[in-house]
Structures are given as C-alpha cells and as structure tokens.
Design a protein around this motif. Structure first.
Motif, mmCIF file in Angstrom:
data_model
loop_
_atom_site.group_PDB
_atom_site.id
_atom_site.type_symbol
_atom_site.label_atom_id
_atom_site.label_comp_id
_atom_site.label_asym_id
_atom_site.label_seq_id
_atom_site.Cartn_x
_atom_site.Cartn_y
_atom_site.Cartn_z
ATOM 1 N N ALA A 64 0.848 -1.196 0.000
ATOM 2 C CA ALA A 64 0.000 0.000 0.000
ATOM 3 C C ALA A 64 0.881 1.244 0.000
ATOM 4 O O ALA A 64 2.010 1.211 0.497
ATOM 5 N N ALA A 118 -5.269 -1.285 4.487
ATOM 6 C CA ALA A 118 -5.454 -0.712 3.145
ATOM 7 C C ALA A 118 -5.191 -1.751 2.054
ATOM 8 O O ALA A 118 -5.926 -1.824 1.071
ATOM 9 N N TRP A 147 -6.766 2.596 -5.874
ATOM 10 C CA TRP A 147 -6.101 3.115 -4.667
ATOM 11 C C TRP A 147 -6.793 4.369 -4.154
ATOM 12 O O TRP A 147 -6.870 4.591 -2.939
ATOM 13 N N VAL A 150 -9.659 3.129 -2.214
ATOM 14 C CA VAL A 150 -9.145 2.591 -0.946
ATOM 15 C C VAL A 150 -8.827 3.732 0.016
ATOM 16 O O VAL A 150 -9.129 3.656 1.214
ATOM 17 N N ASP A 154 -10.607 3.911 3.566
ATOM 18 C CA ASP A 154 -9.737 3.882 4.745
ATOM 19 C C ASP A 154 -10.087 5.007 5.720
ATOM 20 O O ASP A 154 -9.876 4.872 6.921
#
Length: 177
Positions: A64, A118, A147, A150, A154
């Motif tokens: 990540a 993540a 991402w 994410v 998160d």
C-alpha cells in the motif's frame, strides 16, 4: 491394536456420514438459498471466517502507499458515492432500499473498514467477493483509481455526515466506466 482399528473405522464412518449428509442437502435443495431468508448462524460464521482468512492471505504481498493525499481521498469519495454507497451506505446516508435484500448484507463500511488494512481493502475492491454481490473492479478500473477508492474507504471510520457531504457528488460519466 483393536482400539486403533476401531478408531480408524469410526473416523471413516463419521466422514462418510458427513459426506452423505452434505450430498443429500446439496442435491435435494434442502438449504434455502433465497436472499429473503437470513443465513443460519453457522453458515454466516463460516462465510465470514473464510472470507476474512482468504483476503488476509491473498493481500499479504500487496504494498500500500505510505500515505494518501487529499486529492486521492477526494477522487475516491467521488468513486465511492458513484459505485459503493448504494450498497455500503455512508456517514448520514443509508444504503439503497434494494440493497437491504442482499444476503449476505453488505457491510456498512463506516464501521467495517476499520477491520481491514489498506492492502486488504485494495484486494477486495480489485477482486470482489464471490457469492456476496461484491464485484471485482480491477477489470474496469486502473490501480490508481482503485487506490483512490481505498484511500477514501480507509478514512470512512470516524467520518462525520458533514465531512461526507462535503465531498461533491460524482459526475458518473467521468468517474465510472
């Protein structure tokens, strides 16, 4: 020696009984697969435990990013509102009525995202989850887009309704494919 042989025969017999019972359930349709019927506690536990263990194992090699920029989070918010909120809700926003009929019920990511790292969220978003309605987005979205999603997910735990509402609603034509 007799005790060992009896134990082996008993073990083989038990396995045979479990296998036959399983085949009877599968081939007679005894288990109700209707989404309107809640899963039995054991089935819910088995699915959840299997899913968590599988994701943890498969996401182990994913690296990540060290941190997520505000731009990534904002881009992810737009994608989340377009692609995810109808099933997973958002702070101050309920999931779509039709998603209430899904089994298993999609988790409210406001709470559930705190359970995942993540890299695990990335794996789930990229690969989806079988038999849950969670699609795999890697075929239609590049890693940068995933991402950013994410990054937003998160941040969901602890986000207020005001924070969530502060992200603009998506222009679906430019955020989804």
């Amino acid at each position: 020696m007799r005790l060992i042989v009896s134990g082996i025969i008993g073990g083989v017999g038990l396995v045979a009984i479990v296998a036959v019972t399983g085949f009877v359930i599968v081939y007679t349709g005894a288990y109700n697969v209707a989404a309107s019927d809640e899963h039995a506690d054991f089935i819910r536990w088995a699915f959840s435990t299997t899913m968590h263990s599988s994701v943890e194992r498969r996401a182990d090699g994913i690296a990540a990013p060290e941190s997520f920029s505000d731009d990534m989070i904002a881009a992810g918010a737009s994608r989340y509102k377009a692609m995810c909120a109808h099933c997973h809700a958002g702070p101050g926003v309920e999931r779509a009525d039709w998603a209430e009929g899904m089994r298993p019920q999609p988790p409210h990511l406001i709470e559930a995202a705190a359970e995942w790292e993540a890299r695990e969220i990335y794996w789930i978003v990229a690969n989806g989850i079988k038999m849950s309605g969670m699609p795999a987005f890697a075929a239609s979205h590049d890693p940068e887009e995933l991402w950013s999603l994410v990054a937003f997910v998160d941040r969901l735990p602890g986000m207020t309704a005001e924070d969530y509402a502060g992200y603009p609603d998506p222009d679906e034509s430019s955020q989804t494919r």
